[in-house]
Scaffold this active site. Structure first.
Site, short mmCIF file in Angstrom:
data_model
loop_
_atom_site.label_atom_id
_atom_site.label_comp_id
_atom_site.label_asym_id
_atom_site.label_seq_id
_atom_site.Cartn_x
_atom_site.Cartn_y
_atom_site.Cartn_z
N TYR A 141 11.17 -6.86 -8.86
CA TYR A 141 9.86 -7.42 -9.22
C TYR A 141 8.77 -6.80 -8.34
CZ TYR A 141 6.01 -10.73 -8.84
OH TYR A 141 4.77 -11.29 -8.76
N PHE A 169 0.49 -14.45 -1.82
CA PHE A 169 1.66 -14.98 -1.13
C PHE A 169 2.20 -16.10 -2.03
CE2 PHE A 169 2.25 -12.52 2.76
CZ PHE A 169 1.32 -11.53 2.44
#
Ligand code: UDP
Length: 330
Positions: A141, A169
């Site tokens: 990913y 994040f």
């Protein structure tokens, strides 16, 4: 002129559409609804069910609408799935972006803000992580997101595209109204799973490993509210519209919480006991990810508003306690 939001029916996309509409912007949403939900799209946004891999569908949108900038969320984002099915990620995230950029170039649209991720860094050498830190993804990913960043850079050199990559994040929380929130099927993220235990959808939460070199042995993450992320997209878009150059920004709170600390905070916020069991580590999890977002603050003027963990959890709980089936209950 309108803003085109690709993947605007997904979690971060739908929250960004809400902030854009609430800021008075004209918004067009395209989403293939594979992982997104029609009910998550703000009623004032014009919606197209379309796939970024479908060049003709993209061309049709650019021809019909007057688009001044693109915000691109349309990608698969499950780390575990990317490890077992990497080509699914290359095909959607990379060849989809390739089609999109071709269509943008053909229609003279040259500004794009897009979702990148802390997963582009891999296991950090130092925290907090700054944008100049080495990028060495530990999962497919993150690799495809980093490749998207590189694709933008080369295309920019070739034809003048301007882009901002936002490295998120841990996105979490929900719109403070509780009208939209986080829903994945299947759910794999920590906070929604914890709150599904609190709302009775699940029996317990599994803590993936308690033998990491952290203060209580569980992984540390930097949790950032989705509305704060959404605001950063608007700032990044306005930065590009004002002539800003290509850039990459981290988006986090700069504070790390362990998995156990998040569970304890959720017990406090929800008043539910939330049973937890320790289970083996999950493959590919770095021990600690904490952002330095100083650059986004300095250059974009970004300032997270919902930074406190209890605030994040209480907005998420407002959504999860009223939508135990996510959008399925609508
Ligand atoms: N995690 C966990 N149990 C779960 C889901 C996640 O212990 O059921 C941990 C996971 O190992 C990681 C943190 O919670 O350390 C955040 O995981 P999440 O999938 O939410 O986001 P990621 O950090 O992978 O982007």
């Amino acid at each position: 002129m309108a803003i085109l939001v690709l993947g605007g029916a997904g979690y971060i996309g739908s929250h960004t559409v809400y902030e854009l509409v609430e800021a008075g912007r004209d918004v067009v949403v395209a989403d293939n609804l594979v992982t997104g939900f029609r009910a998550a799209v703000h009623p004032k946004a014009r919606f197209y069910q379309a796939d970024i891999r479908d060049r003709a569908a993209m061309d049709a949108i650019f021809e019909r609408e007057s688009i001044e900038g693109v915000v691109h969320f349309a990608a698969f984002s499950q780390v575990g799935e990317s490890m077992s099915n990497p080509l699914k990620y290359y095909e959607n995230n990379l060849s989809g972006t390739c089609q999109l950029l071709q269509s943008m170039a053909a229609h003279g649209v040259d500004k794009i803000v897009f979702s990148s991720t802390a997963a582009t860094y891999g296991e950090p050498e130092q925290v907090p992580i700054v944008e100049s830190a080495p990028t060495c993804p530990t999962n497919c990913y993150g690799e495809t997101k980093l490749a998207m960043e590189h694709m933008m850079r080369w295309v920019s050199q070739a034809n003048g595209l301007r882009y901002v990559a936002l490295r998120y994040f841990n996105a979490c929380g929900a719109h403070p109204s509780g009208v939209i929130g986080e829903a994945h099927n299947p759910e794999s993220h920590l906070i929604p799973i914890i709150l599904q235990v609190a709302n009775g959808t699940r029996k317990q939460i599994s803590i993936f490993g308690d033998d990491y070199p952290t203060r209580d042995g569980t992984c540390v993450r930097d949790y950032i509210h989705v509305t704060d992320l959404a605001q950063a997209h608007i700032l990044a878009l306005d930065y590009l519209l004002a002539g800003g150059e290509n850039n990459v920004f981290n988006l986090g709170n700069g504070v790390g919480f362990t998995v156990k600390e998040v569970i304890d905070a959720a017990r406090r916020v929800t008043g539910h006991p939330i049973p937890a069991v320790v289970s083996p580590r999950r493959a590919g999890d770095p021990a600690q990810l904490i952002a330095s977002s100083q650059k986004a603050m300095d250059v974009l003027g970004w300032k997270p508003e919902y930074a406190a963990l209890d605030t994040i959890l209480s907005t998420a709980w407002k959504w999860h306690s009223t939508h135990p089936d996510g959008y399925g209950a609508e």
